[in-house]
Design an enzyme around this catalytic site. Sequence first.
Site, short mmCIF file in Angstrom:
data_model
loop_
_atom_site.label_atom_id
_atom_site.label_comp_id
_atom_site.label_asym_id
_atom_site.label_seq_id
_atom_site.Cartn_x
_atom_site.Cartn_y
_atom_site.Cartn_z
N ASP A 76 0.87 -1.17 0.00
CA ASP A 76 0.00 0.00 0.00
C ASP A 76 0.91 1.23 0.00
OD1 ASP A 76 -2.31 -1.40 -0.26
OD2 ASP A 76 -3.20 -0.81 1.64
N TYR A 79 -1.66 5.63 -2.02
CA TYR A 79 -3.12 5.73 -1.81
C TYR A 79 -3.71 6.73 -2.76
CZ TYR A 79 -2.85 2.90 2.38
OH TYR A 79 -2.68 1.86 3.24
N ASN A 114 -3.08 -4.10 -1.74
CA ASN A 114 -4.35 -4.08 -2.48
C ASN A 114 -4.64 -2.71 -3.08
OD1 ASN A 114 -4.58 -3.97 0.50
ND2 ASN A 114 -6.66 -3.25 0.08
N HIS A 208 2.10 -8.15 1.99
CA HIS A 208 1.27 -7.01 2.42
C HIS A 208 0.22 -7.43 3.45
CE1 HIS A 208 -1.00 -3.36 2.54
NE2 HIS A 208 -2.10 -3.99 2.15
N HIS A 217 -8.49 -5.52 10.16
CA HIS A 217 -8.78 -6.55 9.16
C HIS A 217 -8.70 -7.96 9.73
CE1 HIS A 217 -7.47 -3.17 6.48
NE2 HIS A 217 -8.55 -3.57 5.83
N HIS A 243 -1.02 -3.82 5.94
CA HIS A 243 -2.46 -3.96 5.73
C HIS A 243 -3.27 -3.46 6.92
CE1 HIS A 243 -5.89 -5.07 3.41
NE2 HIS A 243 -6.29 -6.04 4.19
N ASP A 244 -3.06 -4.01 8.10
CA ASP A 244 -3.66 -3.39 9.28
C ASP A 244 -2.76 -2.22 9.67
OD1 ASP A 244 -6.11 -4.44 9.98
OD2 ASP A 244 -5.23 -6.23 10.91
N HIS A 245 -3.39 -1.04 9.85
CA HIS A 245 -2.61 0.19 10.07
C HIS A 245 -2.22 0.31 11.53
CE1 HIS A 245 -4.56 1.97 6.20
NE2 HIS A 245 -3.85 0.90 5.99
#
Length: 325
Positions: A76, A79, A114, A208, A217, A243-245
């Site tokens: 990611d 954005y 993603n 990721h 997530h 992926h999880d921030h």
Amino acid sequence: MAMVNCTCLVSWLLCFVSVSAEFQRFEQPVKPDGSLSFLVVGDWGRKGSFNQTKVAHQMGRVAEELNIDFVVSTGDNFYNDGLASISDPAFEESFSDIYTAKSLEKQWYSVLGNHDYRGNVTAQLSQILQKKDNRWLCQRSFILSTEIADFFFVDTTPFVDKYFKKPSPHKYDWRGVLPRKQYLKGLLEDLELALGEPSTKWKIVVGHHTVRSIGYHGDTEELVKNLLPILQAHEVNMYLNGHDHCLQHIESTKSSLQFFTSGGGSKAWKGKSPYRTCEDNKFYYDGQGFMTLELTRAEAKIRFYDVSGQVLYNLDLSKNQYSAM
Ligand SMILES: *[C@@H]1O[C@H](CO)[C@@H](O)[C@H](O)[C@H]1NC(C)=O
Ligand SMILES: *[C@@H]1O[C@H](CO)[C@@H](O)[C@H](O)[C@H]1NC(C)=O
């Protein structure tokens, strides 16, 4: 006749070699004392907003302190929808113009997330970007070899079913991924072959998506099913993801594998998954930050830093401490 047979054999061998060595390999020297240090950051490219610039500043400070060898990006990278083309100004606005510290002028090894798949993947993987900023190296799946550790970068987005559901709220650039089943099968076979090579080095896998996570997530079921058994079978030491921030460490009780999430490069504070708990969760922070790793042949020092440069979590691992007795 003999000539013909020989040609057949050679082409068969070549074919075999190219199939079994699908992942491109890069080499990275270690420091003169045999150690390595690097940063891990994910989910960052927002043109400086959501504290991306603040995190970048602290990364620069810590990178100088540790004299890092490289940076790992867990994806990611741009954005909300990746890069539109090789001339998309987001490349400079979110990357070159943000990570400006001298200490961060090192190779960045990146996978796609993603959100990157929602743009022009061909553009983000293009070598032309390396001419614009020679730190940039992004591929779908590849291997980084060093004297003390091998890193296996894995393209995780194509594993996730929901991105392929129709109708989809987003457009994904699946060029190079379809037919999907064949792509995933080939990827897993290549990964198994690479991980199966006899080695006494650290084995570190980067992707990721989460395998295990208590973040927003949560676990990625497709990876728990398809990737996790391979990581366990080949005694992988660490799985690094975004992926999880958040920043997170989950220990695994069944094998040596440690799960680290470093997805705090910009926007955070999304909250935990309300329905997931995990007794093996050792550390969880829902805000911005990044991770550092200092490796020697036998020891790993892991630190998580927040947006103001405070150390939030400190873990020392020895390579054999979790090995099968
Ligand atoms: C940015 O970091 C500061 C702390 O330095 C925090 O107070 C603020 O909420 C953060 N902003 C965002 C958008 O997360
Ligand atoms: C995507 O990027 C590539 C490489 O820069 C370019 O050739 C192509 O025209 C771009 N757009 C699409 C829709 O593929």
